[in-house]
Design a protein around this motif. Structure first.
Motif, PDB file in Angstrom:
ATOM      1  N   LEU A 357       0.806  -1.223   0.000  1.00 39.03           N
ATOM      2  CA  LEU A 357       0.000   0.000   0.000  1.00 39.03           C
ATOM      3  C   LEU A 357       0.840   1.275   0.000  1.00 39.03           C
ATOM      4  O   LEU A 357       0.626   2.136  -0.844  1.00 39.03           O
ATOM      5  CB  LEU A 357      -1.007  -0.019   1.151  1.00 39.03           C
ATOM      6  CG  LEU A 357      -2.064  -1.113   1.027  1.00 39.03           C
ATOM      7  CD1 LEU A 357      -3.032  -1.049   2.191  1.00 39.03           C
ATOM      8  CD2 LEU A 357      -2.832  -1.009  -0.289  1.00 39.03           C
ATOM      9  N   SER A 382      -3.823  -2.487 -10.458  1.00 41.41           N
ATOM     10  CA  SER A 382      -4.685  -1.487  -9.828  1.00 41.41           C
ATOM     11  C   SER A 382      -5.797  -2.159  -9.033  1.00 41.41           C
ATOM     12  O   SER A 382      -6.145  -1.726  -7.928  1.00 41.41           O
ATOM     13  CB  SER A 382      -5.253  -0.584 -10.912  1.00 41.41           C
ATOM     14  OG  SER A 382      -6.227   0.243 -10.402  1.00 41.41           O
ATOM     15  N   TYR A 385      -4.449  -3.497  -5.770  1.00 38.07           N
ATOM     16  CA  TYR A 385      -4.283  -2.414  -4.803  1.00 38.07           C
ATOM     17  C   TYR A 385      -5.604  -2.062  -4.156  1.00 38.07           C
ATOM     18  O   TYR A 385      -5.706  -1.954  -2.938  1.00 38.07           O
ATOM     19  CB  TYR A 385      -3.736  -1.167  -5.502  1.00 38.07           C
ATOM     20  CG  TYR A 385      -2.250  -1.085  -5.453  1.00 38.07           C
ATOM     21  CD1 TYR A 385      -1.612  -0.871  -4.240  1.00 38.07           C
ATOM     22  CD2 TYR A 385      -1.489  -1.241  -6.592  1.00 38.07           C
ATOM     23  CE1 TYR A 385      -0.237  -0.819  -4.181  1.00 38.07           C
ATOM     24  CE2 TYR A 385      -0.119  -1.187  -6.543  1.00 38.07           C
ATOM     25  CZ  TYR A 385       0.501  -0.974  -5.333  1.00 38.07           C
ATOM     26  OH  TYR A 385       1.848  -0.926  -5.266  1.00 38.07           O
ATOM     27  N   ALA A 386      -6.623  -1.831  -5.011  1.00 36.56           N
ATOM     28  CA  ALA A 386      -7.918  -1.405  -4.492  1.00 36.56           C
ATOM     29  C   ALA A 386      -8.478  -2.470  -3.556  1.00 36.56           C
ATOM     30  O   ALA A 386      -8.976  -2.163  -2.468  1.00 36.56           O
ATOM     31  CB  ALA A 386      -8.867  -1.143  -5.643  1.00 36.56           C
ATOM     32  N   ALA A 389      -6.476  -2.638  -0.272  1.00 36.97           N
ATOM     33  CA  ALA A 389      -6.771  -1.476   0.572  1.00 36.97           C
ATOM     34  C   ALA A 389      -8.123  -1.657   1.246  1.00 36.97           C
ATOM     35  O   ALA A 389      -8.289  -1.420   2.440  1.00 36.97           O
ATOM     36  CB  ALA A 389      -6.756  -0.195  -0.259  1.00 36.97           C
ATOM     37  N   LYS A 390      -9.102  -2.118   0.454  1.00 36.37           N
ATOM     38  CA  LYS A 390     -10.448  -2.344   1.004  1.00 36.37           C
ATOM     39  C   LYS A 390     -10.399  -3.444   2.071  1.00 36.37           C
ATOM     40  O   LYS A 390     -11.001  -3.335   3.130  1.00 36.37           O
ATOM     41  CB  LYS A 390     -11.383  -2.733  -0.151  1.00 36.37           C
ATOM     42  CG  LYS A 390     -12.766  -3.212   0.248  1.00 36.37           C
ATOM     43  CD  LYS A 390     -13.733  -2.058   0.380  1.00 36.37           C
ATOM     44  CE  LYS A 390     -14.876  -2.394   1.303  1.00 36.37           C
ATOM     45  NZ  LYS A 390     -16.120  -2.668   0.784  1.00 36.37           N
ATOM     46  N   ARG A 456     -11.898  -2.182 -11.484  1.00 36.17           N
ATOM     47  CA  ARG A 456     -10.688  -1.642 -12.101  1.00 36.17           C
ATOM     48  C   ARG A 456     -10.253  -2.441 -13.335  1.00 36.17           C
ATOM     49  O   ARG A 456      -9.347  -2.051 -14.031  1.00 36.17           O
ATOM     50  CB  ARG A 456      -9.533  -1.641 -11.094  1.00 36.17           C
ATOM     51  CG  ARG A 456      -9.810  -0.889  -9.807  1.00 36.17           C
ATOM     52  CD  ARG A 456      -9.559   0.576  -9.987  1.00 36.17           C
ATOM     53  NE  ARG A 456      -9.842   1.338  -8.790  1.00 36.17           N
ATOM     54  CZ  ARG A 456      -8.921   1.820  -7.959  1.00 36.17           C
ATOM     55  NH1 ARG A 456      -7.647   1.589  -8.205  1.00 36.17           N
ATOM     56  NH2 ARG A 456      -9.250   2.519  -6.911  1.00 36.17           N
TER      57      ARG A 456
ATOM     58  N   ALA B 427      -4.600   3.587  -2.018  1.00 36.38           N
ATOM     59  CA  ALA B 427      -5.607   2.694  -2.608  1.00 36.38           C
ATOM     60  C   ALA B 427      -5.653   2.884  -4.120  1.00 36.38           C
ATOM     61  O   ALA B 427      -6.554   2.413  -4.788  1.00 36.38           O
ATOM     62  CB  ALA B 427      -6.968   2.967  -2.002  1.00 36.38           C
ATOM     63  N   ARG B 428      -4.675   3.604  -4.658  1.00 40.08           N
ATOM     64  CA  ARG B 428      -4.585   3.926  -6.089  1.00 40.08           C
ATOM     65  C   ARG B 428      -5.864   4.596  -6.572  1.00 40.08           C
ATOM     66  O   ARG B 428      -6.391   4.294  -7.625  1.00 40.08           O
ATOM     67  CB  ARG B 428      -4.274   2.657  -6.920  1.00 40.08           C
ATOM     68  CG  ARG B 428      -2.942   2.016  -6.610  1.00 40.08           C
ATOM     69  CD  ARG B 428      -1.812   3.028  -6.684  1.00 40.08           C
ATOM     70  NE  ARG B 428      -0.500   2.416  -6.530  1.00 40.08           N
ATOM     71  CZ  ARG B 428       0.203   2.395  -5.393  1.00 40.08           C
ATOM     72  NH1 ARG B 428      -0.286   2.949  -4.297  1.00 40.08           N
ATOM     73  NH2 ARG B 428       1.402   1.851  -5.356  1.00 40.08           N
ATOM     74  N   TYR B 429      -6.358   5.497  -5.722  1.00 38.68           N
ATOM     75  CA  TYR B 429      -7.536   6.280  -6.064  1.00 38.68           C
ATOM     76  C   TYR B 429      -7.016   7.624  -6.551  1.00 38.68           C
ATOM     77  O   TYR B 429      -6.557   8.446  -5.770  1.00 38.68           O
ATOM     78  CB  TYR B 429      -8.408   6.430  -4.813  1.00 38.68           C
ATOM     79  CG  TYR B 429      -9.641   7.263  -5.008  1.00 38.68           C
ATOM     80  CD1 TYR B 429     -10.877   6.664  -5.209  1.00 38.68           C
ATOM     81  CD2 TYR B 429      -9.564   8.644  -4.992  1.00 38.68           C
ATOM     82  CE1 TYR B 429     -12.003   7.434  -5.392  1.00 38.68           C
ATOM     83  CE2 TYR B 429     -10.688   9.413  -5.187  1.00 38.68           C
ATOM     84  CZ  TYR B 429     -11.904   8.797  -5.385  1.00 38.68           C
ATOM     85  OH  TYR B 429     -13.025   9.566  -5.572  1.00 38.68           O
ATOM     86  N   GLN B 507     -12.994   9.820  -9.478  1.00 37.49           N
ATOM     87  CA  GLN B 507     -11.823   9.056  -9.872  1.00 37.49           C
ATOM     88  C   GLN B 507     -11.638   9.157 -11.378  1.00 37.49           C
ATOM     89  O   GLN B 507     -12.580   8.966 -12.132  1.00 37.49           O
ATOM     90  CB  GLN B 507     -12.023   7.605  -9.476  1.00 37.49           C
ATOM     91  CG  GLN B 507     -10.730   6.881  -9.407  1.00 37.49           C
ATOM     92  CD  GLN B 507     -10.951   5.441  -9.017  1.00 37.49           C
ATOM     93  OE1 GLN B 507     -11.969   4.851  -9.310  1.00 37.49           O
ATOM     94  NE2 GLN B 507     -10.011   4.872  -8.364  1.00 37.49           N
TER      95      GLN B 507
END
Lengths: 475, 599
Positions: A357, A382, A385-386, A389-390, A456, B427-429, B507
């Motif tokens: 992260l 991507s 990552y999302a 993170a979630k 994503r 979070a790659r946001y 986004q």
């Protein structure tokens, strides 16, 4: 005759006797003339041994000189000071440095002769003209999923490892060295290893690792160990990078530079700055720490029309694991990303304990994709990552409400987090995963989640790679 | 003879890094440009005390020794302004990097080089005035087509008053050629070339200032719709490392609807400047369809280049921006990063042994920042045209802590604040602009523009969306403790609505060919379809239908994909989504009523 013309003749160096002041690593010499800023200095003690130094400030009457190796044992009366009329320089040539071990100042430590072929080079180097730089975009496969899949390293990049004391950053660096070279098929490669204030056993472990992987003849080591003088640490990376630039841009080699430990370097810089009585900025570090670090890190890259490249992997230990400490903070502003090691993952027994992260590779988007790695690379990375993170948020929630009370989707995230760390992050010290293995593994993991969560990636990618993962798993 | 010469030339008495002292000081004046030694290192006088002049040298001083001569230039640090700026890349003191490469190879050395603007290049000059007219500074004498996109207006130089005696006919000239002669009131004739010099630390004059009212469109939804900047406005992008400051700056310099972009890489990475140099000739300006490089001037003083020149680079850039403004253009200047500039101030201040204020920064940091941002603005030029300079400065706060001096002071002087957020970035946001912490003072100023171009309800739509995000932020505190499932449907609706806004509107991918730039009309409709869906969700909740049924409607998938799938200024597909939303929601409502009726 003007004194300037004399100065280029090295036999006519100016020598002075006596120091008017000694303070920390600094000495002040008065009554000098014809000395330039930044010039190299040799200090001969009363017992006859020679130390190296550098002019830090100069006025018409006096010069302030920084003494590498420290000032202890110097006396005011009998110490002789020789101004060499040129900046700090080293001589390098391919045959004379590869496979060798040098001190932080570039003196041989292996009993061999000092290199003498070639031009002397100023260790401070020169800035690369941005117009001359070639944009780094050649993928380097390290065989480590967290790096290749999510923080891709490219040739000419500077990608540091942010670690903490006791974390296996050296193992990771060694694994990268072992595995990354396999891809450099077409051209020759070299490894430059610069140690700043590291323990003897750490340096020895690196040397052994080079030996075991059979690359020792392509390595030049520049060692400033923990018990060597701190001031010498300021020169060691510059000496090493001078050698690296020479190998890359004149000998067409792909050079991987390992700098460890940059924290020790910064400590030395603070020590010297303080003894000079400079105004400190954050945490006592000098205000120019950023510019100083940049003068090291920016010596990486590729140049148009030259075949070689300099890729840097600096290692630094974050004091108290604090990423906002000035050293990692300023490093992160200069380097093209960072690989962050995490103590919690380390405690869970995960190797390499890379926390993806806060990790980042800025040059990734240009080094991946169709023709370089795989078309789905950007999106799946991507998505990982999302999702991760979630899943970390879900973990926090689970620690409050309990795992049982999570919603159906959240439970899937909860499971994803564990599997991701166990299967994707974790790998063996000798496990060398190809990029498609890494990406397929990523697909296996995201397919644990409902398709509606996969925003994503495109439906086509899910069809092509995600569904394939199901088939793989059924086999 | 030699004695006389020595008395007229100051000599170096002290060297410490970029700070050099010279004696006697009375031969030099404050802020005078000097050249030091045989190599002619460029510097500037920054202090005069007794008989000692303190000089800030813009190049590496290694090897410089006391006794070296200092040559005063009788002129303050200046830049050359004229045809030949566009498409060029300069260092912080306007040395052309292309030329340096030709001269010295791949590495930058030090010392005097050529003039900033090419003297050999031939330009097609078209006169705009007839002989005999009265002229003053800033008047347009003629034009030169500098690139396909930009017509360079040749301006009468500062201090030029009088009668135009001679003007060159249409034809091809170099910068060395005289293109006009002006006879002053005293009868003295001034010969004018196509370029002139301007001291960088002095702002260029204009007739009057306007309030900013036209948005500077950037194609970035979170900026244009939520936190807009106006032409002639100021903005700051603060963010820790890895939060996407540079990508945001690059996006703005690619897509902002300014005529001219000045991009200053101030103490940043060499590879980033290389990235700009590789991308900009390939990418096309969405309005003119010409390569972006044809409207861009780059200033690169990377972090490994001398620190004093980094301090100057900001002023070099803003002076060029004002020069194009004076030609009637809208200019946007990106400075990445102002923190590095502030650090250069700090470093030089430290070497001068000045008393430090906060965190070692000099006490004049705030006033220097204020003076810099004040050079932005929308003005009527001396020749009666309208032009603007918009300033967008990146700030790199140590440790991502916005309470440090540079961020704090910057905040006081800018009207837009686009706060980048570490958590969003990890979070790659992207863009990781925190919609709660950011603000813009231009919203009411630009809303009439938006209402005219899109719809009268633009402001309401935007405000509603912001309100949902704010409510969502409150609810998230509960969600963190109890999970989403614990909330009743009317609150979950807010969360789902906010999710749509965050993921499908805010986004935006800088790397997706369609999504990287979003037209105003598309921004409006994209938000419209989302907010319409949110509105219709209220009906669903009112009818006590479980919310997930609404979220599972096929139209939701279409909303998710809209930013990628709908290109350019197409409106039709959005209208279709609106229609489908209504249809599917109505159907849902109808179905829920039916079983009751049957029962």
């Amino acid at each position: 005759m003007k004194p300037e013309t004399l100065r280029h003749d090295h036999d006519l160096q100016v020598e002075f006797v006596g120091l008017s002041r000694i303070q920390g690593p600094l000495v002040v010499i008065e009554g000098i003339r014809d000395v330039g800023f930044g010039e190299r200095v040799e200090i001969v003690t009363s017992t006859g041994d020679t130390r190296q130094g550098r002019v830090l400030a100069i006025s018409r009457q006096a010069a302030v000189v920084e003494v590498f190796h420290g000032t202890s044992g110097l006396d005011q009366e009998r110490t002789r000071v020789r101004f060499l009329g040129r900046p700090f320089e080293i001589i390098v040539s391919k045959d004379e440095i590869l496979g060798r071990i040098f001190s932080g100042l570039g003196m041989p430590l292996d009993g061999g002769p000092a290199p003498f072929q070639g031009e002397p080079r100023n260790v401070n180097g020169l800035p690369i003209n941005p117009v001359a730089r070639a944009y780094p975009e050649d993928f380097i496969q390290t065989g480590i999923s967290t790096i290749d899949g999510m923080n891709t390293l490219v040739r000419g990049q500077k990608l540091p490892i942010f670690s903490g004391s006791g974390l296996p950053h050296n193992d990771l660096a060694m694994q990268i060295v072992r595995q990354a070279r396999i891809l450099s098929e077409e051209t020759s490669f070299a490894i430059i290893f610069a140690a700043m204030g590291v323990r003897h056993d750490e340096a020895e472990a690196f040397r052994r690792n080079f030996e075991e992987s059979g690359v020792l003849n392509n390595v030049a080591m520049f060692l400033n160990l923990a018990d060597d003088p701190a001031v010498e640490r300021l020169i060691a990376p510059r000496v090493a990078l001078t050698a690296a630039e020479y190998l890359a841009f004149e000998e067409d080699m792909h050079v991987l530079v390992i700098l460890t430990d940059m924290t020790n370097y910064c400590e030395a810089l603070r020590e010297v700055a303080t003894s000079k009585g400079e105004v400190p900025s954050r945490k006592g570090y000098p205000g120019y720490l950023y510019s100083d670090l940049a003068s090291i890190y920016e010596r990486a890259g590729r140049i148009h029309g030259r075949k070689g490249s300099v890729t840097q992997i600096p290692i630094l230990t974050m004091p108290d694991d604090d990423i906002t400490h000035p050293i990692p903070d300023l490093t992160g502003y200069i380097t093209e990303g960072q690989i962050v090691l995490d103590r919690e993952l380390f405690r869970k027994g995960i190797y390499p304990p890379v926390n993806v992260l806060p990790s980042l590779s800025r040059l990734m988007s240009d080094g991946i994709g169709e023709g370089k790695t795989r078309e789905d690379h950007r999106n799946i990375s991507s998505q990982l990552y999302a999702a991760y993170a979630k899943s970390k948020q879900v973990e926090r929630l689970a620690s409050i409400v309990g795992e049982e009370d999570l919603s159906v989707v959240d439970k899937k995230y909860f499971a994803f987090s564990r599997e991701f760390e166990k299967r994707f992050v974790h790998q063996g010290r000798d496990e060398n995963r190809s990029i498609s293995e890494t990406l397929d593994l990523g697909w296996d993991l995201v397919m644990m989640l409902p398709e509606s969560e996969l925003v994503r990636v495109t439906p086509q990618e899910i069809e092509k790679y995600g569904k394939a993962s199901h088939t793989r798993n059924q086999e | 003879m030699s004695l006389l010469h020595d008395e007229q030339t100051p000599i170096v008495s002290y060297v410490s890094g970029p700070v050099v002292k010279a004696e006697p000081g009375h031969l030099l004046s404050m802020n005078e440009m000097v050249e030091v030694g045989e190599e002619r290192l460029v510097g500037e006088v920054i202090g005069l005390d007794g008989n000692t002049a303190t000089i800030q040298v813009y190049e590496d001083t290694t090897g410089l020794r006391p006794g070296t001569k200092v040559f005063g230039q009788r002129m303050n640090l200046f830049v050359e302004l004229g045809p030949g700026l566009i498409g060029q890349i300069f260092d912080g003191i306007q040395r052309p990097l292309d030329f340096l490469k030709e001269k010295w190879g791949d590495f930058i050395r030090r010392g005097k080089t050529v003039a900033a603007l090419s003297r050999e290049k031939v330009w097609e000059f078209v006169p705009a005035l007839e002989p005999g007219v009265q002229i003053g500074p800033g008047m347009v004498l003629g034009t030169v087509k500098e690139t396909e996109a930009i017509v360079h207006k040749v301006l009468a130089p500062p201090g030029c008053h009088g009668t135009l005696k001679v003007i060159a006919p249409k034809g091809r000239y170099t910068l060395e050629d005289v293109i006009a002669e002006v006879e002053g009131p005293s009868g003295r004739v001034e010969k004018i070339k196509m370029f002139h010099r301007w001291p960088v630390r002095v702002s260029r004059p204009y007739r009057k200032r306007f309030m900013p009212s036209v948005p500077l469109l950037t194609g970035q939804r979170v900026i244009d719709t939520f936190f807009p900047i106006a032409k002639g406005g100021t903005a700051a992008i603060p963010g820790g490392f890895g939060t996407g400051k540079t990508v945001t700056q690059h996006q703005l310099s690619k897509w902002a609807d300014a005529d001219i972009i000045i991009y200053i890489g101030c103490g940043e990475r060499g590879n980033e400047m290389t990235g700009v140099l590789t991308d900009f000739p390939r990418l096309l300006d969405p309005r003119t369809k010409r390569p972006l490089i044809e409207r861009t001037v780059l200033i690169a003083n990377t972090s490994d280049m001398p620190v004093a020149a980094r301090e100057a680079s900001i002023y070099t850039g803003i002076t060029m921006a004002e020069y194009f403004r004076d030609q009637g253009y809208d200019v946007a200047l990106m400075a990445d990063s102002t923190s590095r500039w502030a650090e250069a101030l700090r470093e030089i201040s430290g070497r001068l042994e000045e008393m430090p204020a906060e965190e070692g920064f000099p006490a004049y940091l705030a006033s220097r920042l204020a003076a810099f941002y004040e050079r932005a603005g929308r003005v009527e030029t001396l020749s009666g045209e309208k032009g603007s300079v918009s300033l967008i400065g990146a700030v790199s706060p140590p440790g991502g802590d916005f309470s440090e001096p540079v961020t704090m002071h910057t905040k006081r002087f800018v009207q837009c604040f686009w706060a980048l957020d570490k958590e969003l970035a990890s979070a790659r946001y992207f863009p990781a602009i925190n919609y709660l912490e950011s603000y813009s003072a231009y919203i009411s100023a630009v809303s009439s523009w938006w209402e005219e171009k899109t719809s009268a309800e633009w402001k309401k739509l935007r405000d509603d969306a912001v309100e949902i995000l704010q409510e969502d932020a409150k609810l998230q505190n509960i969600v963190k403790l109890l999970g989403e499932d614990a909330l009743p449907d009317d609150q979950r609706m807010i969360i789902e609505g906010a999710k749509l806004i965050k993921n499908d509107f805010l986004q935006q991918s800088a790397f997706d060919p369609v999504d990287t730039y979003c037209q105003p009309i598309k921004q409006y409709y994209l938000l419209k379809v989302i907010m319409h869906f949110v509105d219709r969700m209220r009906d669903v909740v009112m009818a006590r239908i479980p919310l997930f049924r609404a979220m599972n409607l096929p139209v939701v998938e279409k909303i998710h994909r809209a930013k990628y799938s709908i290109e350019g200024e197409e409106v039709e597909p959005f209208l279709k989504i609106l229609e489908e939303t209504d249809q599917q929601i109505e159907e849902l409502l109808k179905r829920s009523r039916e079983p009751e009726n049957e029962a």
